[in-house]
Each structure stands twice: as C-alpha cells, then as structure tokens.
Write a protein that holds these residues in place. Structure first.
Motif, mmCIF file in Angstrom:
data_model
loop_
_atom_site.group_PDB
_atom_site.id
_atom_site.type_symbol
_atom_site.label_atom_id
_atom_site.label_comp_id
_atom_site.label_asym_id
_atom_site.label_seq_id
_atom_site.Cartn_x
_atom_site.Cartn_y
_atom_site.Cartn_z
ATOM 1 N N LEU A 10 0.829 -1.201 0.000
ATOM 2 C CA LEU A 10 0.000 0.000 0.000
ATOM 3 C C LEU A 10 0.868 1.256 0.000
ATOM 4 O O LEU A 10 1.933 1.300 0.627
ATOM 5 N N SER A 60 -5.842 -2.986 2.895
ATOM 6 C CA SER A 60 -5.555 -4.398 3.068
ATOM 7 C C SER A 60 -5.717 -4.713 4.562
ATOM 8 O O SER A 60 -5.908 -3.810 5.376
ATOM 9 N N SER A 103 -7.064 -11.820 7.317
ATOM 10 C CA SER A 103 -8.440 -11.742 6.827
ATOM 11 C C SER A 103 -9.402 -12.589 7.653
ATOM 12 O O SER A 103 -10.611 -12.466 7.482
ATOM 13 N N CYS A 151 -6.226 -3.265 10.293
ATOM 14 C CA CYS A 151 -6.562 -2.878 8.918
ATOM 15 C C CYS A 151 -5.549 -1.823 8.433
ATOM 16 O O CYS A 151 -5.291 -0.842 9.133
ATOM 17 N N ILE A 187 -12.557 -3.503 3.153
ATOM 18 C CA ILE A 187 -12.060 -4.872 3.000
ATOM 19 C C ILE A 187 -12.737 -5.747 4.055
ATOM 20 O O ILE A 187 -13.014 -5.295 5.178
#
Length: 335
Positions: A34, A132, A136, A150, A220
C-alpha cells in the motif's frame, strides 16, 4: 513464487554473458504494497557469494538500472540494505513508498570479473492505494478478546475509519475526529500512519460473522470466528485414607518357678477363702437335704390319715370320739 530464471527480462548482452542456467540469486517474482507503507525484500544467494558485494537497483536491465543501495556503501533514509552471510540472504527495505516507486528492481551480487557478468534476479514492485488487512480471518474464545489490524494507503490517512458488520450499515462504528472509538465491547484506534486496529472485547457466540474495515470509499472484509469457551475439568482431591495403626503386643511371658514364687503370696489367701466358701456351701446343702429326708415320712402318714377319714362311713359327729395320735412333736405343725 521464486523466480524460475535468473535474468528476466533479458537483453542481448545479458544473453551472451549467461554462464550457467542455474539461479544463484532468488527472490519473489512480485510484491504489492500500500502507498505510504514500507516493504522489505529478501534476496537469497549461494554460499560462494557470502563475501561478495550485494546491491539493489531500479530498472529493467543491469546496464540501465539506477543503483539505490550497496552493502559496501552507506544506505539512504528511503532505502537500506543488510547482508546476513550466515543465512545467505541480503534484505532491502524501502520506506514510505509512492505510486511512482512501482516498477522493476534487481537483486544483484557483484562478481568483480570483466569476463563474468554479475549474478542477478528481477522482481516487480506494485505500489497501490486502497486497503488491506493483516489477517483476513481471526478467531477467539468466548469471553476473550481479538484484534483486527486494517491497513490503508497514504491518501486515506485523514479519512474517517469505520468498522461495520457486513450487511448491516446501521452497525457501523466511526473513529471520529480524534481517530478513536471505544465502548464496552469494541475499541478502535487509528495511528494516522497507515493502520487502524479494532479490538473486540468480551466475545460472545453471536459475534461470529463477516465485518468490514473501511477508510474513505475503500473497504475490506474480515471474518471473525468465536469458539465456545473450554470447560475446565474440576479435579477433586480427596485426603489420603488414614493408615491403620498396628499395636504391637509383646508376647506373653512364660510362667517359671521364679515368677510363680514371686506371685505365690497373693494366691494363697484367695485359695484359702475359696476353700472355706466351698465347705460352707456344702454344709448348707447337706442340712437342707437331711431335713427333706426327715419330713417325707411324716407327710406320708398325714396323707394316709386323711384318706381314712374320707373313707369313714359314719356321721361326722362320731369323729368327736376319735383318737388322734401324734407321732412326734413336729407332726403337730403339719396337722
């Protein structure tokens, strides 16, 4: 995945200088990061290159790449390089990446021979904007806590951050101007440098489900799994059973002549008393038996007299002239 070929893309000059088909320098084929964050790239090499100079340069070919860092030179604030010969790897760290930093880069080992080309490998770095997540999917036991991290790109540093349950926008929790939010079950904290964390406290089974990290228009998904609280087996400890005590009794002493003599003075009076009581008892018994023997004939004579009176046919008045003869003095009492 690891690079299959050491040189890619290849120039005509590099093709002529390849001395072996084996890859001696390896790294990942592609990295994504990122915008605004840092990235560390590991470059692995063969043992024979432990003492060689390593370098990191930007470009599609060795001849036209721009060297950003070398192990024999001072690193810059943006790019640093570190060699670990024991692990046969050198790492390159790039900080505060921008979209303009995207492109091809080279991990290289300097051979130092004009007749032999450096051993190199290529990797592609993509700097993207958006979001991202570090993991997850997270899980925690009922009653415990879990943390979700996050990540967001530089352009979203000042944007409001949200944590929502997927499919229910009314459940969204916002960080606000202070960059934080907290209640009894959720705590959100934004460091304003590229990451914000969500801590779910006192988890309950109903907290299982899909959630969304949001920054600006980016979001996300994250899955939270709550597992039942493990039951603790209660171990019951019983006190040890009392041991039965055994009383030791000494064996009886044998009766000897000496022990009999020592106790003889106590037994003599007992024996004398017992003998006297026995004699008295026998005398009393003999007297009673003698009396019984003496009275029996008198009783028989009285019975005979009564029987004769019953058989007498005359009037009762005739009995006045009857003569009663007493055998002895004791018989008067009986009659």
């Amino acid at each position: 995945m690891w690079q299959k070929y050491c040189l890619r893309p290849l120039s005509q000059l590099q093709i002529r200088s390849v001395h072996s088909s084996l890859c001696v320098v390896k790294t990942e084929e592609e990295f994504k990061v990122l915008e605004g964050l840092s990235l560390t790239i590991p470059c692995h090499y063969e043992p024979q290159y432990a003492s060689h100079v390593k370098y990191w340069c930007q470009g599609r070919t060795k001849e036209f790449c721009t060297t950003l860092a070398r192990t024999d030179d001072t690193s810059s604030d943006k790019v640093s390089i570190f060699d670990d010969p024991a692990q046969q790897v050198f790492t390159v760290t790039m900080k505060n990446l921008k979209e303009g930093d995207s492109g091809w880069y080279i991990c290289g080992v300097e051979i130092g021979d004009m007749w032999k080309a450096d051993d190199i490998t290529f990797t592609n770095i993509k700097v993207i904007h958006g979001m991202s997540v570090l993991h997850s999917s997270v899980s925690g036991e009922e009653g415990s806590s879990v943390t979700v991290e996050c990540l967001y790109s530089e352009r979203y540093r000042e944007s409001e951050k949200k944590w929502c349950r997927s499919g229910d926008w009314s459940s969204c929790l916002l960080t606000g101007s202070e960059g934080s939010y907290e209640d009894t079950s959720v705590a959100i904290s934004d460091d304003r440098t590229g990451a914000f964390t969500i801590t779910l406290k006192k988890l309950q089974m109903r907290d299982t489900g899909w959630y969304l990290c949001s920054a600006g228009q980016q979001q996300i998904a994250v899955h939270v799994q709550v597992t039942p609280q493990a039951t603790t087996a209660v171990s019951m400890t019983f006190p040890p059973a009392p041991q039965q005590s055994v009383v030791y009794l000494p064996p009886p002493k044998a009766i000897t002549k000496d022990s009999w003599s020592s106790d003889g003075h106590m037994l003599e009076p007992i024996l004398v008393c017992s003998s006297l009581m026995l004699l008295v008892g026998l005398a009393i018994l003999g007297r009673k038996l003698w009396k019984l023997h003496k009275v029996d004939p008198v009783l028989r004579q009285v019975k005979d007299i009564k029987a004769r009176f019953n058989e007498y046919p005359g009037d009762v008045g005739d009995l006045q002239s009857a003569t009663v003869v007493f055998i002895n003095k004791d018989s008067q009492d009986v009659y």
